[in-house]
Motif scaffolding. Structure first.
Motif, mmCIF file in Angstrom:
data_model
loop_
_atom_site.group_PDB
_atom_site.id
_atom_site.type_symbol
_atom_site.label_atom_id
_atom_site.label_comp_id
_atom_site.label_asym_id
_atom_site.label_seq_id
_atom_site.Cartn_x
_atom_site.Cartn_y
_atom_site.Cartn_z
ATOM 1 N N TRP A 1 116.452 66.102 1.630
ATOM 2 C CA TRP A 1 115.040 66.473 1.769
ATOM 3 C C TRP A 1 114.154 65.251 1.945
ATOM 4 O O TRP A 1 113.236 65.262 2.740
ATOM 5 N N LYS A 2 114.437 64.200 1.149
ATOM 6 C CA LYS A 2 113.561 63.021 1.187
ATOM 7 C C LYS A 2 114.016 62.107 2.314
ATOM 8 O O LYS A 2 114.565 61.018 2.104
ATOM 9 N N VAL B 1 129.119 53.841 10.489
ATOM 10 C CA VAL B 1 127.971 54.397 11.208
ATOM 11 C C VAL B 1 127.230 55.301 10.228
ATOM 12 O O VAL B 1 127.767 56.309 9.757
ATOM 13 N N THR B 2 125.997 54.908 9.889
ATOM 14 C CA THR B 2 125.235 55.632 8.869
ATOM 15 C C THR B 2 124.328 56.673 9.525
ATOM 16 O O THR B 2 123.936 56.542 10.681
ATOM 17 N N PHE B 3 124.003 57.717 8.765
ATOM 18 C CA PHE B 3 123.186 58.812 9.308
ATOM 19 C C PHE B 3 122.520 59.551 8.158
ATOM 20 O O PHE B 3 122.955 59.468 7.007
ATOM 21 N N GLY C 1 118.404 63.923 -6.018
ATOM 22 C CA GLY C 1 118.802 64.064 -7.417
ATOM 23 C C GLY C 1 118.017 63.158 -8.345
ATOM 24 O O GLY C 1 118.287 63.123 -9.550
ATOM 25 N N ASN C 2 117.063 62.410 -7.787
ATOM 26 C CA ASN C 2 116.170 61.570 -8.582
ATOM 27 C C ASN C 2 116.912 60.573 -9.474
ATOM 28 O O ASN C 2 116.627 60.419 -10.649
ATOM 29 N N ASN C 3 117.882 59.881 -8.885
ATOM 30 C CA ASN C 3 118.534 58.788 -9.605
ATOM 31 C C ASN C 3 118.988 57.727 -8.614
ATOM 32 O O ASN C 3 120.098 57.769 -8.090
ATOM 33 N N LEU C 4 118.096 56.756 -8.382
ATOM 34 C CA LEU C 4 118.406 55.741 -7.366
ATOM 35 C C LEU C 4 119.508 54.781 -7.818
ATOM 36 O O LEU C 4 120.021 54.013 -6.998
ATOM 37 N N ASN C 5 119.885 54.836 -9.104
ATOM 38 C CA ASN C 5 121.042 54.032 -9.532
ATOM 39 C C ASN C 5 122.294 54.388 -8.729
ATOM 40 O O ASN C 5 123.204 53.574 -8.599
ATOM 41 N N LYS D 1 125.841 60.104 -1.130
ATOM 42 C CA LYS D 1 125.215 59.302 -2.189
ATOM 43 C C LYS D 1 123.689 59.282 -2.019
ATOM 44 O O LYS D 1 122.952 59.330 -3.006
ATOM 45 N N MET D 2 123.225 59.200 -0.771
ATOM 46 C CA MET D 2 121.771 59.241 -0.551
ATOM 47 C C MET D 2 121.208 60.578 -1.021
ATOM 48 O O MET D 2 120.138 60.632 -1.631
ATOM 49 N N ASN D 3 121.923 61.648 -0.718
ATOM 50 C CA ASN D 3 121.462 62.963 -1.157
ATOM 51 C C ASN D 3 121.361 63.024 -2.685
ATOM 52 O O ASN D 3 120.364 63.474 -3.245
#
Ligand code: ZN
Ligand code: ZN
Ligand code: ZN
Length: 474
Positions: free
Chosen positions: A346-347, A334-336, A314-318, A307-309
């Protein structure tokens, strides 16, 4: 900035004269208030990285719990130097707020001096037997490993072992009665003389043909065989208890748990104890939650990862409103942002700002910290995590390029508000805080504003382009 601060002052005065608030501001407040989404609803207790064993009490995680370092990447330098490299860094990591390191598999594997350890042959050859073409493992000797572990413990850093239970490799050929062929399943000659295995300990055997997954054609271990159970978790000199009580490991990262049933990790955790996280490589939150509950373990939040990717790249923080494991159960997530197998985001600073301000147990990837990202910025986020990232989570605002969430605090700790900006211009918004008439600041230093929240808790915060800010009580 000057005019903005002036406006804040005017608003403060307006608040003193309560009835003077304009209709426009009222509308804004009402509109925002209705958009708050409470993501988690537990009592706010910090995430704990250990179970109530005696050793984990020696480590005192901060209000936000700890941060794990994945202390390797794929194909770290060979030649037996890696344990010393990690050892040389662990004090600095501890000072930065890292509370645990995850090491690659520590025992001798088929590819000997070149193996990253995921093709295990002899669970009790830690680089101290001449086997598979080498004495030391790719990472070093048993003595160097033990020295690393004791250095970590002296710095209050826990050490997690990477445990490969699905498959083995590096056996001799034998005639297999279950397949009618010759198979590489004869582990009767392993140098340590411990956990001898044969065709009966792998699939197919007289118990069944297979479990939930094979990996890469390697002999697939059957965890229902008494010999396997004895050597994995029953015997005091078996893998689990030897690793924990003799080698000093504090927890486990279980490799490829898709390849076998969750009761295996559950049983290990019951019999051996220690922190536990499983690599269930799947973005389906239902599946992750099912595995974590049935394995009595935390699980890597691959849902959050993907989802972060999608959100940042993907330029949609929604998309950050979507379901993730940490939202289902922050104590089992456990997040990574990257690991030794996959590195697609990338970001990364936005992603690290996300996981280090949100719930779950965040992991930092070695190369991100040591080679690729700004260490000072990373240390700032680790500090924020350990000191301010407390309580359950409410999402205050999202659109395509902005995301604002609130950690609601716990037990006197004020929590925080994190603002992510994925656009190329400065952003600012009014947000509802849990702080009333309180001076706050951006603990990242990205914003120079020092606003005071209104008596009703509202305040205007800002975020620089392609960056983040994290606000809390000054
Ligand atoms: Zn089986
Ligand atoms: Zn399997
Ligand atoms: Zn926007």
């Amino acid at each position: 900035m000057k005019t903005l601060r002036l406006k804040g002052l005017i608003l403060g005065v307006a608040l003193l004269m309560f009835s003077c608030q304009t209709a426009e501001e009222d509308n804004l407040d009402t509109q925002k208030e209705s958009s708050i989404v409470n993501v988690t609803n537990h009592n706010g207790q910090p995430f704990s990285t250990g179970q109530s064993t005696s050793i984990s009490k020696a480590f005192t995680p901060g209000p936000g719990g700890g941060v794990m370092m994945q202390a390797f990447y794929w194909d770290v330098p060979s030649g037996g130097t890696w344990w010393n490299t990690v050892k040389s860094k662990v004090t600095a990591w501890s000072n930065a707020g890292i509370d645990a390191v995850w090491l690659p598999p520590v025992s001798k594997a088929q590819n000997g001096p070149f193996s990253m350890g995921y093709d295990p042959t002899d669970y009790f050859d830690f680089g101290n037997f001449n086997q598979n073409g080498t004495i030391e493992t790719r990472f070093g000797s048993k003595t160097e490993l033990q020295s690393l572990i004791s250095t970590a413990h002296s710095q209050n850093v826990k050490v997690f072992a990477d445990i490969v239970l699905n498959h083995n490799s590096g056996a001799q050929l034998e005639s297999n009665q279950y397949t009618g062929t010759n198979t590489w399943t004869d582990f009767s000659g392993v140098a340590s003389g411990k956990f001898l295995r044969s065709q009966h300990d792998f699939h197919p055997n007289n118990i069944h043909n297979n479990d939930s997954g094979f990996f890469g054609g390697f002999p697939d271990m059957c965890h229902e065989v008494p010999n396997v159970q004895d050597w994995l978790w029953n015997r005091s000199d078996g893998v689990g208890k030897y690793y924990k009580n003799v080698m000093g490991f504090d927890g486990w990262r279980f490799d490829y748990v898709k390849g076998f049933a969750p009761w295996v990790v559950n049983t290990w955790n019951t019999k051996v104890g220690g922190f536990s996280v499983g690599e269930y490589w799947d973005s389906n939150v239902n599946t992750l939650e099912w595995w974590a509950n049935n394995a009595n373990s935390t699980v890597f939040d691959f849902a959050c990862y993907y989802k972060m990717n999608d959100a940042f790249d993907g330029n949609n923080l929604n998309i950050l409103n979507d379901d993730m494991m940490w939202k289902r159960n922050p104590y089992k997530a456990v997040t990574f942002v990257a690991n030794h197998d996959t590195d697609i985001i990338w970001k990364k600073m936005l992603a690290y700002a996300y996981i280090l301000t949100h719930e779950g147990y965040p992991t930092i990837f070695y190369r991100d910290y040591e080679e690729w990202l700004n260490k000072e910025r990373m240390n700032n986020l680790i500090w924020i995590h350990n000191n301010k990232a407390t309580g359950n989570t409410s999402i205050l605002f999202t659109d395509t390029d902005e995301y604002i969430a609130r950690r609601n605090g716990y037990n006197g700790n004020p929590g925080l508000i994190v603002y992510l900006n994925n656009s190329s211009s400065w952003k600012e918004r009014w947000v509802p805080t849990n702080w009333y008439g309180t001076p706050i600041k951006d603990f990242t230093g990205h914003s120079g504003w020092y606003p005071t929240t209104q008596s009703g808790g509202w305040v205007k915060i800002q975020c620089p382009p392609n960056s983040y800010s994290v606000w809390s009580v000054n």
